[in-house]
Design an enzyme around this catalytic site. Structure first.
Site, PDB file in Angstrom:
ATOM      1  N   GLY A  66      58.590   9.264  27.187  1.00 38.10           N
ATOM      2  CA  GLY A  66      58.120  10.232  28.170  1.00 38.10           C
ATOM      3  C   GLY A  66      57.050   9.752  29.131  1.00 38.10           C
TER       4      GLY A  66
ATOM      5  CG  ASP B  49      55.479  12.983  27.432  1.00 38.02           C
ATOM      6  OD1 ASP B  49      54.722  13.090  26.435  1.00 38.02           O
ATOM      7  OD2 ASP B  49      56.713  13.135  27.353  1.00 38.02           O
TER       8      ASP B  49
ATOM      9  CG  ASP C  68      53.610  21.199  22.174  1.00 45.34           C
ATOM     10  OD1 ASP C  68      53.252  22.186  22.799  1.00 45.34           O
ATOM     11  OD2 ASP C  68      54.505  21.239  21.311  1.00 45.34           O
TER      12      ASP C  68
ATOM     13  CE  LYS D  29      54.334  22.605  26.871  1.00 45.55           C
ATOM     14  NZ  LYS D  29      55.489  22.751  25.976  1.00 45.55           N
TER      15      LYS D  29
ATOM     16  CG  PHE E   8      60.421  22.683  26.471  1.00 47.78           C
ATOM     17  CD1 PHE E   8      59.814  22.321  25.278  1.00 47.78           C
ATOM     18  CD2 PHE E   8      61.259  21.772  27.102  1.00 47.78           C
ATOM     19  CE1 PHE E   8      60.052  21.070  24.711  1.00 47.78           C
ATOM     20  CE2 PHE E   8      61.495  20.511  26.538  1.00 47.78           C
ATOM     21  CZ  PHE E   8      60.887  20.167  25.333  1.00 47.78           C
ATOM     22  CB  VAL E   9      57.522  21.320  31.622  1.00 47.90           C
ATOM     23  CG1 VAL E   9      56.821  22.633  31.908  1.00 47.90           C
ATOM     24  CG2 VAL E   9      56.634  20.407  30.783  1.00 47.90           C
TER      25      VAL E   9
ATOM     26  CG  ASP F  74      63.188  14.263  26.652  1.00 52.77           C
ATOM     27  OD1 ASP F  74      61.967  14.161  26.430  1.00 52.77           O
ATOM     28  OD2 ASP F  74      64.029  14.334  25.729  1.00 52.77           O
TER      29      ASP F  74
ATOM     30  NE  ARG G 103      63.737  10.487  28.361  1.00 47.83           N
ATOM     31  CZ  ARG G 103      62.812  10.839  27.450  1.00 47.83           C
ATOM     32  NH1 ARG G 103      61.584  11.109  27.835  1.00 47.83           N
ATOM     33  NH2 ARG G 103      63.122  10.891  26.177  1.00 47.83           N
TER      34      ARG G 103
HETATM   35  P1  IMP Z   1      52.651  17.098  19.938  1.00 42.38           P
HETATM   36  O1  IMP Z   1      52.629  16.078  18.869  1.00 42.38           O
HETATM   37  O2  IMP Z   1      52.956  18.469  19.409  1.00 42.38           O
HETATM   38  O3  IMP Z   1      51.413  17.113  20.807  1.00 42.38           O
HETATM   39  O4  IMP Z   1      53.913  16.799  20.802  1.00 42.38           O
HETATM   40  C1  IMP Z   1      53.896  15.961  21.826  1.00 42.38           C
HETATM   41  C2  IMP Z   1      55.301  15.506  22.143  1.00 42.38           C
HETATM   42  O5  IMP Z   1      56.262  16.577  22.141  1.00 42.38           O
HETATM   43  C3  IMP Z   1      55.280  14.964  23.537  1.00 42.38           C
HETATM   44  O6  IMP Z   1      55.026  13.586  23.531  1.00 42.38           O
HETATM   45  C4  IMP Z   1      56.666  15.300  24.037  1.00 42.38           C
HETATM   46  O7  IMP Z   1      57.549  14.262  23.693  1.00 42.38           O
HETATM   47  C5  IMP Z   1      57.090  16.533  23.281  1.00 42.38           C
HETATM   48  N1  IMP Z   1      56.900  17.747  24.106  1.00 42.38           N
HETATM   49  C6  IMP Z   1      56.038  18.747  23.866  1.00 42.38           C
HETATM   50  N2  IMP Z   1      56.137  19.716  24.795  1.00 42.38           N
HETATM   51  C7  IMP Z   1      57.081  19.298  25.660  1.00 42.38           C
HETATM   52  C8  IMP Z   1      57.652  19.872  26.859  1.00 42.38           C
HETATM   53  O8  IMP Z   1      57.279  20.967  27.348  1.00 42.38           O
HETATM   54  N3  IMP Z   1      58.616  19.141  27.472  1.00 42.38           N
HETATM   55  C9  IMP Z   1      59.040  17.942  26.991  1.00 42.38           C
HETATM   56  N4  IMP Z   1      58.542  17.373  25.888  1.00 42.38           N
HETATM   57  C10 IMP Z   1      57.577  18.052  25.219  1.00 42.38           C
HETATM   58 MG    MG Z   2      56.754  12.160  23.836  1.00 40.40          MG
END
Ligand code: IMP
Ligand code: MG
Length: 186
Positions: free
Chosen positions: A51, A106, A109, A137, A158-159, A165, A171
């Protein structure tokens, strides 16, 4: 001519961030990093695949310092409980010991990925470690993480686009758009 919306994806919802806004913000982040690392001779950008690819290649053009680039690939799993875990699919190649590392993702979350990876990296004794993410976020965080360089904070949607992606699709879009989940067919 307006924005190119003819990418033949049928699930694109509202465009949240335009290419012009991205370019402006990425330029600012690059200038900020250039200033913060003006005395570093060992700056390494460490991107999380896949990403962060579009972001990192644009960002590095605005960092006017000597630097190297490496990548890691990780997958995150969230269990039904509060704990999740992150699997390393591909580790970085170069040693980071003694380097000023900027971990680049990228989007933050829950924060699980960056929190886990940064703990692992700290064990490898970099000179310093900072976190840079194009998107954040904040409403979704489950881990208390400090993002040193953040492009944009966005609401809990979700973006896709600019490297991000949904099931590997979207992407190549030059903007960040919300996914219209009513139209999305997995
Ligand atoms: P985290 O570990 O929950 O912070 O997740 C992060 C990963 O989830 C990012 O590196 C993305 O690959 C994926 N992700 C989370 N939200 C989105 C979204 O809105 N669009 C696309 N990928 C996302
Ligand atoms: Mg990722």
């Amino acid at each position: 001519m307006g924005l190119p919306t003819d990418f033949a994806y049928d699930f694109i919802g509202k465009i949240l961030i335009t290419p012009e806004q991205i370019e402006k913000r990425v330029t600012q982040l690059g200038m900020e990093i250039t200033e913060d690392y003006h005395d570093s001779e060992k700056l390494m950008l460490l991107g999380l695949l896949r990403g962060s690819v579009m972001f990192i290649t644009d960002l590095m053009r605005h960092i006017h310092r000597p630097l190297t680039m490496d990548f890691m690939s990780v997958s995150s799993y969230s269990g039904s409980s509060t704990s999740g875990f992150v699997r390393i699919d591909h580790d970085h190649k170069a040693s980071i010991e003694g380097w000023d590392v900027i971990l680049i993702d990228d989007i933050i979350d829950t924060g699980l990925t960056v929190d886990t990876v940064s703990r692992l990296l700290l064990d490898r004794r970099p000179r310093s470690l900072k976190i840079c993410a194009l998107l954040d976020k904040p409403d979704r965080h489950k881990r208390n993480i400090h993002i040193d360089y953040c492009g944009f904070s966005i609401p809990d949607e979700f973006v896709v686009g600019y490297g991000l992606d949904i099931d590997e699709k979207g992407r190549n879009l030059p903007y960040i758009a919300a996914v219209d989940l009513n139209k999305y067919k997995a």
